[in-house]
Scaffold this active site. Structure first.
Site, PDB file in Angstrom:
ATOM      1  N   ARG A   1       0.886  -1.185   0.000  1.00  0.00           N
ATOM      2  CA  ARG A   1       0.000   0.000   0.000  1.00  0.00           C
ATOM      3  C   ARG A   1       0.908   1.214   0.000  1.00  0.00           C
ATOM      4  NH1 ARG A   1      -5.502   1.346   3.231  1.00  0.00           N
ATOM      5  NH2 ARG A   1      -6.173  -0.129   1.635  1.00  0.00           N
TER       6      ARG A   1
ATOM      7  N   HIS B   1      -7.094   0.728  -6.783  1.00  0.00           N
ATOM      8  CA  HIS B   1      -7.360  -0.095  -5.594  1.00  0.00           C
ATOM      9  C   HIS B   1      -8.017  -1.394  -6.074  1.00  0.00           C
ATOM     10  CE1 HIS B   1      -7.806  -1.262  -1.582  1.00  0.00           C
ATOM     11  NE2 HIS B   1      -8.697  -0.402  -1.137  1.00  0.00           N
TER      12      HIS B   1
ATOM     13  N   GLN C   1      -9.915  -3.927  -3.727  1.00  0.00           N
ATOM     14  CA  GLN C   1     -11.236  -3.455  -3.306  1.00  0.00           C
ATOM     15  C   GLN C   1     -12.317  -3.894  -4.292  1.00  0.00           C
ATOM     16  OE1 GLN C   1     -12.324  -1.603  -0.513  1.00  0.00           O
ATOM     17  NE2 GLN C   1     -14.305  -2.169  -1.382  1.00  0.00           N
TER      18      GLN C   1
ATOM     19  N   ASP D   1     -17.172   7.197  -2.464  1.00  0.00           N
ATOM     20  CA  ASP D   1     -15.939   7.089  -1.667  1.00  0.00           C
ATOM     21  C   ASP D   1     -15.628   8.491  -1.141  1.00  0.00           C
ATOM     22  OD1 ASP D   1     -13.531   6.244  -0.540  1.00  0.00           O
ATOM     23  OD2 ASP D   1     -12.426   6.265  -2.430  1.00  0.00           O
TER      24      ASP D   1
ATOM     25  N   CYS E   1     -16.515   1.839  -0.162  1.00  0.00           N
ATOM     26  CA  CYS E   1     -15.370   0.972   0.197  1.00  0.00           C
ATOM     27  C   CYS E   1     -15.006   1.082   1.668  1.00  0.00           C
ATOM     28  CB  CYS E   1     -14.181   1.303  -0.691  1.00  0.00           C
ATOM     29  SG  CYS E   1     -13.643   3.014  -0.544  1.00  0.00           S
TER      30      CYS E   1
ATOM     31  N   ARG F   1     -14.084  -8.472   1.270  1.00  0.00           N
ATOM     32  CA  ARG F   1     -12.647  -8.263   1.060  1.00  0.00           C
ATOM     33  C   ARG F   1     -11.879  -9.546   1.397  1.00  0.00           C
ATOM     34  NH1 ARG F   1     -10.470  -3.180   1.078  1.00  0.00           N
ATOM     35  NH2 ARG F   1      -8.699  -4.343   0.282  1.00  0.00           N
TER      36      ARG F   1
END
Ligand code: CP
Ligand code: NVA
Length: 308
Positions: A104, A131, A134, A225, A265, A293
Site C-alpha cells: 500500500r 485499488h 477493493q 468514496d 469501500c 474483502r
C-alpha cells in the site's frame, strides 16, 4: 496470465476470464465449497503498508491464515527503505524470504519498481492510481445481490480517485454499465476512462458526467468514496466546498432503481460523501462489501500462490 505467479498491480493484471475465475473462486470459498490446503510448507505474505488500513491489512492476514500461511508486517518506515536503500534491492532481498508482497503506497511507480525487481507476486493493496483488491470484493458483492453482472447499471458519485479508476476498469471487463459523476476538476484520469471504454467496447457503456442526479437515474448500484483520499488531508476543506451537491443522501438515492444497492469501500465520512441515513439504510450493502474483502483476497492469494 497472472495466475499463478504474476503480479496484481491493477485491474488489468487479469483478463476477463481470470476475473470471472477469481469471482467464482471467491464465492465458492465463502460458501465453504473449496477444500483449503492443509498447512504444510507455510507461505508468507509480506505487508508493506505506507498508509493506514483496517480492512485490507486484516483481511490479508486472515486470508493467509485460512490458506495455511501467515503474514509479516513490514512497514516501510521500519525497513532500510526509510534510510535510502533502493526499492530494487529491497524487493530482490524480500523475494528470497517471502512468497508474495502486498504493498500500500502513494506512487504507482513505486509499486511497479517493486514488481520489476521482485521474483514473487506483488499485489497492489492501494496506490494513488488504483485499488484493485477493493473491486474484487465490490463485484463479488454485486454478484451476490444480482446474480448476473452482465448489463447491470452502476453509478459512482464523488471523486475520480483510485477506487473510481479500478471500478471503471473492472466494470468494463465484467460488462457493467458505469456512470461516474464528479465535480469538473475532479474527474477520473482520461487515460483510464479511455482504456475502460476500449475494454468495454461492445459489452457496456462508460459515461463520465458532472450531474449526480443524471448518473443515479435508474442505477441498480450507487457507489461513493471519500472526497479526500489518504495523502490529500491538507486540501480537505477546499474539497468539501468543491464537492457540495455530491453527497449520496436520500434525495439523490430516490433517483435510482427501486432495488438499488448502496456501496462504499469504507472508511466513510458520514455527512460528507454519504449521509448517515443512506449508509445505515436498507439499501446499504457496505458491511457485506467489507466482509467480501476477505473472500476476494483469499481467492486472489490462492490463485497467485497456486493453492487452489
Ligand atoms: N477499503 C479499504 O481499503 O479499507 P482500509 O483502508 O481499511 O484497508
Ligand atoms: N480513496 C480512498 C480509499 C480508501 C480505502 C483513499 O485512497 O484514501
Amino acid at each position: 496470465m497472472t495466475f499463478p505467479g504474476g503480479h496484481f498491480l491493477g485491474v488489468e493484471a487479469c483478463s476477463r476470464q481470470e476475473w470471472l475465475k477469481l469471482l467464482r473462486l471467491a464465492g465458492a470459498m465463502k460458501r465453504g465449497e473449496v477444500r483449503l490446503p492443509t498447512p504444510g510448507t507455510v507461505k508468507v505474505l509480506g505487508l508493506l503498508f505506507s498508509k493506514p488500513s483496517t480492512r485490507s491489512r486484516v483481511s490479508f492476514a486472515v486470508a493467509m491464515a485460512r490458506l495455511g500461511g501467515q503474514t509479516l508486517d513490514l512497514p516501510p518506515g521500519s525497513t532500510q527503505v526509510s534510510r535510502g536503500e533502493p526499492i530494487a534491492d529491497t524487493a530482490r532481498v524480500l523475494s528470497r524470504y517471502v512468497d508474495a508482497l502486498a504493498i500500500r503506497t502513494f506512487a504507482q511507480a513505486d509499486l511497479e519498481a517493486y514488481a520489476r525487481a521482485s521474483t514473487v507476486p506483488v499485489i497492489n493493496a492501494l496506490s494513488d492510481v488504483e485499488h484493485p483488491c477493493q473491486v474484487i470484493a465490490d463485484f463479488l458483492t454485486l454478484q451476490e445481490c444480482f446474480s448476473d453482472l452482465d448489463g447491470l447499471t452502476m453509478a459512482y458519485i464523488g471523486d475520480g480517485n483510485n477506487v473510481a479508476h479500478s471500478l471503471l476498469l473492472a466494470a468494463a471487463l465484467l460488462g457493467v454499465h458505469l456512470r461516474v459523476a464528479t465535480p469538473r476538476q475532479y474527474g477520473p484520469d482520461p487515460a483510464v476512462v479511455q482504456r475502460a471504454r476500449q475494454l468495454g467496447q461492445g459489452r457496456c457503456t462508460v459515461t463520465v458526467l458532472h450531474d449526480p442526479v443524471e448518473a443515479c437515474r435508474g442505477a441498480q448500484a450507487v457507489y461513493t468514496d471519500v472526497w479526500s483520499s489518504m495523502g490529500q488531508e491538507a486540501a480537505a476543506r477546499q474539497r468539501r466546498r468543491d464537492f457540495a451537491g455530491y453527497c449520496l443522501n436520500a434525495d439523490l438515492l430516490a433517483h435510482a432503481a427501486r432495488d438499488v444497492v448502496v456501496l462504499h469501500c469504507l472508511p466513510a465520512h458520514r455527512g460528507e460523501e454519504i449521509s448517515n441515513e443512506v449508509l445505515e439504510g436498507p439499501e446499504s450493502r457496505v458491511f457485506l462489501q467489507a466482509e467480501n474483502r476477505l473472500y476476494g483476497q483469499q481467492a486472489l492469494l490462492a490463485l497467485l500462490l497456486d493453492l487452489a
